[in-house]
Scaffold this motif. Structure first.
Motif, short mmCIF file in Angstrom:
data_model
loop_
_atom_site.label_atom_id
_atom_site.label_comp_id
_atom_site.label_asym_id
_atom_site.label_seq_id
_atom_site.Cartn_x
_atom_site.Cartn_y
_atom_site.Cartn_z
N ASP A 247 0.84 -1.21 0.00
CA ASP A 247 0.00 0.00 0.00
C ASP A 247 0.87 1.26 0.00
O ASP A 247 2.11 1.16 0.03
CB ASP A 247 -0.98 -0.01 1.18
CG ASP A 247 -0.27 -0.08 2.54
OD1 ASP A 247 0.90 0.36 2.62
OD2 ASP A 247 -0.87 -0.57 3.50
N TYR A 248 0.20 2.43 -0.01
CA TYR A 248 0.97 3.68 -0.14
C TYR A 248 1.85 3.94 1.07
O TYR A 248 2.89 4.59 0.97
CB TYR A 248 0.02 4.86 -0.41
CG TYR A 248 -0.68 5.39 0.81
CD1 TYR A 248 -1.79 4.76 1.35
CD2 TYR A 248 -0.24 6.55 1.45
CE1 TYR A 248 -2.43 5.24 2.48
CE2 TYR A 248 -0.87 7.05 2.58
CZ TYR A 248 -1.96 6.39 3.09
OH TYR A 248 -2.58 6.87 4.21
N LYS A 249 1.46 3.41 2.24
CA LYS A 249 2.28 3.63 3.43
C LYS A 249 3.63 2.91 3.29
O LYS A 249 4.66 3.43 3.72
CB LYS A 249 1.55 3.13 4.68
CG LYS A 249 0.29 3.92 4.98
CD LYS A 249 -0.39 3.34 6.21
CE LYS A 249 -1.82 3.80 6.27
NZ LYS A 249 -2.66 2.95 7.10
N ASP A 250 3.60 1.74 2.70
CA ASP A 250 4.86 1.03 2.45
C ASP A 250 5.72 1.82 1.47
O ASP A 250 6.95 1.92 1.64
CB ASP A 250 4.58 -0.36 1.85
CG ASP A 250 3.85 -1.27 2.83
OD1 ASP A 250 4.02 -1.09 4.05
OD2 ASP A 250 3.11 -2.16 2.36
N LEU A 252 5.76 5.03 1.07
CA LEU A 252 6.33 6.16 1.81
C LEU A 252 7.55 5.72 2.61
O LEU A 252 8.59 6.38 2.58
CB LEU A 252 5.28 6.76 2.76
CG LEU A 252 4.16 7.54 2.09
CD1 LEU A 252 3.03 7.83 3.08
CD2 LEU A 252 4.68 8.86 1.50
N GLU A 253 7.45 4.58 3.29
CA GLU A 253 8.59 4.11 4.08
C GLU A 253 9.82 3.89 3.21
O GLU A 253 10.93 4.28 3.56
CB GLU A 253 8.24 2.79 4.79
CG GLU A 253 7.35 2.96 6.00
CD GLU A 253 7.26 1.66 6.80
OE1 GLU A 253 8.25 1.29 7.47
OE2 GLU A 253 6.20 1.01 6.76
N ASP A 282 -3.72 6.97 -3.61
CA ASP A 282 -3.53 7.19 -2.16
C ASP A 282 -2.26 8.00 -1.89
O ASP A 282 -2.24 8.86 -1.01
CB ASP A 282 -3.43 5.84 -1.44
CG ASP A 282 -4.75 5.08 -1.45
OD1 ASP A 282 -5.79 5.69 -1.80
OD2 ASP A 282 -4.75 3.87 -1.11
N PHE A 286 -1.98 11.66 -0.10
CA PHE A 286 -1.16 11.86 1.09
C PHE A 286 -0.20 13.04 0.88
O PHE A 286 -0.04 13.90 1.74
CB PHE A 286 -0.36 10.59 1.43
CG PHE A 286 0.56 10.77 2.61
CD1 PHE A 286 0.14 10.50 3.90
CD2 PHE A 286 1.86 11.25 2.42
CE1 PHE A 286 0.99 10.70 4.99
CE2 PHE A 286 2.72 11.45 3.51
CZ PHE A 286 2.28 11.17 4.79
#
Ligand SMILES: Cc1cc2nc3c(=O)[nH]c(=O)nc-3n(C[C@H](O)[C@H](O)[C@H](O)COP(=O)(O)O)c2cc1C
Length: 305
Positions: A247-250, A252-253, A282, A286
């Motif tokens: 997902d987009y959080k991954d 970002l990391e 997403d 963000f």
């Protein structure tokens, strides 16, 4: 918001298909491009056709899969026919050819024969379940990696060379530096982890025909992130992050850790090719909500804090 320019590739977003998943046929790669991927990495191929290992070659584990496909692929001439069908698509969605071999000569010949059809090469010196002499047999050794990368670099002048590394070494930054010194234009971190094993609890037999296989999927993300984070501080070339992105959080990391471009493999098996559009939307939202103007602003952010 997601546009970037990496190794001369003009990208609508930095999310690529990873090598080995849907990258065998032109129709599979077009399907992924149409679903919103910013670029494609083909399934790895070499000079000769390779049947790979017998089935079963893939098994589920918690948080991912173990595979021992064994670099099954058509030879370079058959692959060229697939690549020719992607030339129109390449204008919008660049194509990186993942190539493998067991010698400098093989890598160079495969690259020579396909260089007019692709935007970059990704040298697979990192498959953990390849036959002896291939894959991570090369990429675990800085000198062998240096020799392969520098000879391909000498042979191929106009097409960027990306080197895909294995995490299954004591110090990945040593191999990363050897690749950069040999002339690599970028690095892809990481190939699958392990190898690992699953056993059928009822029969006591290993499930994969090859017994062992490479571990991929969300469970390897912390290892991949560590490799990107540590390598970012030791090389000056772009890093392509891959390993467990869902997902987009991954994303970002990985970008905070230093990746400029991302690749997605296993999660496509769970979420389908639509994952590219979902993550793009997403991620854009963000970035906008957090006041960024372009995705490139967040590359390496963790190192500045
Ligand atoms: C079924 C399967 C086949 C793969 N084949 C290749 C391949 O041909 N060449 C390669 O460099 N990596 C290959 N990989 C590794 C992926 O490109 C990627 O580095 C790894 O799976 C981690 O990313 P992921 O967690 O998003 O899958 C393969 C992975 C899987 C699961």
């Amino acid at each position: 918001m997601l546009k970037s320019d990496i190794l001369g590739m003009k990208l609508k977003n930095p999310l690529f298909l990873a090598a080995g998943i849907l990258g065998t046929t032109a129709s599979g790669m077009k399907m992924v491009a149409n679903a919103g991927a910013g670029g494609i990495v083909t399934k790895s191929f070499s000079l000769e056709a390779n049947d790979g290992y017998d089935n079963p070659t893939i098994v589920k584990i918690e948080g991912g899969v173990i595979n021992s496909v064994g670099l099954a692929s058509p030879g370079v001439e058959a692959k060229k026919e697939e690549l020719k069908e992607l030339q129109e698509m390449r204008k919008e969605t660049p194509v990186i050819a993942s190539i493998y071999g067991d010698s400098e000569e093989v890598f160079c010949e495969v690259a020579e024969r396909t260089k007019d059809l692709v935007d970059a090469f990704e040298l697979n010196v990192s498959c953990p379940h390849a036959k002896c002499g291939f894959g991570s047999n090369i990429g675990e050794n800085p000198e062998m990696t240096y020799d392969i990368v520098s000879s391909v670099k000498d042979a191929i002048k106009d097409v960027p060379i990306v080197v895909k590394l294995t995490p299954n070494v004591t110090d990945i930054t040593e191999i990363a530096k050897a690749s950069q010194d040999a002339g690599a234009d970028a690095l892809t971190l990481i190939n699958s982890v392990g190898p690992g094993l699953r056993i059928d609890y009822q029969t006591a037999r290993p499930i994969l025909n090859n017994v062992l296989g490479g571990i991929a999927g969300p469970m390897i993300k912390p290892i991949a992130l560590k490799c990107v984070y540590n390598t970012y501080k030791t090389v000056d070339i772009p890093i392509f992050g891959v390993g467990g992105i869902k997902d987009y959080k991954d994303v970002l990391e990985f970008m905070y850790a230093g990746a400029s471009l991302l690749q997605i493999g296993t999660s496509i098996m769970y979420s389908g090719p639509e994952i590219f559009q979902t993550i793009s939307d997403d991620l854009s939202n963000f970035l906008e909500e957090n006041g960024y103007k372009n995705v490139t602003e967040i590359i390496g952010l963790s190192h500045e804090l």
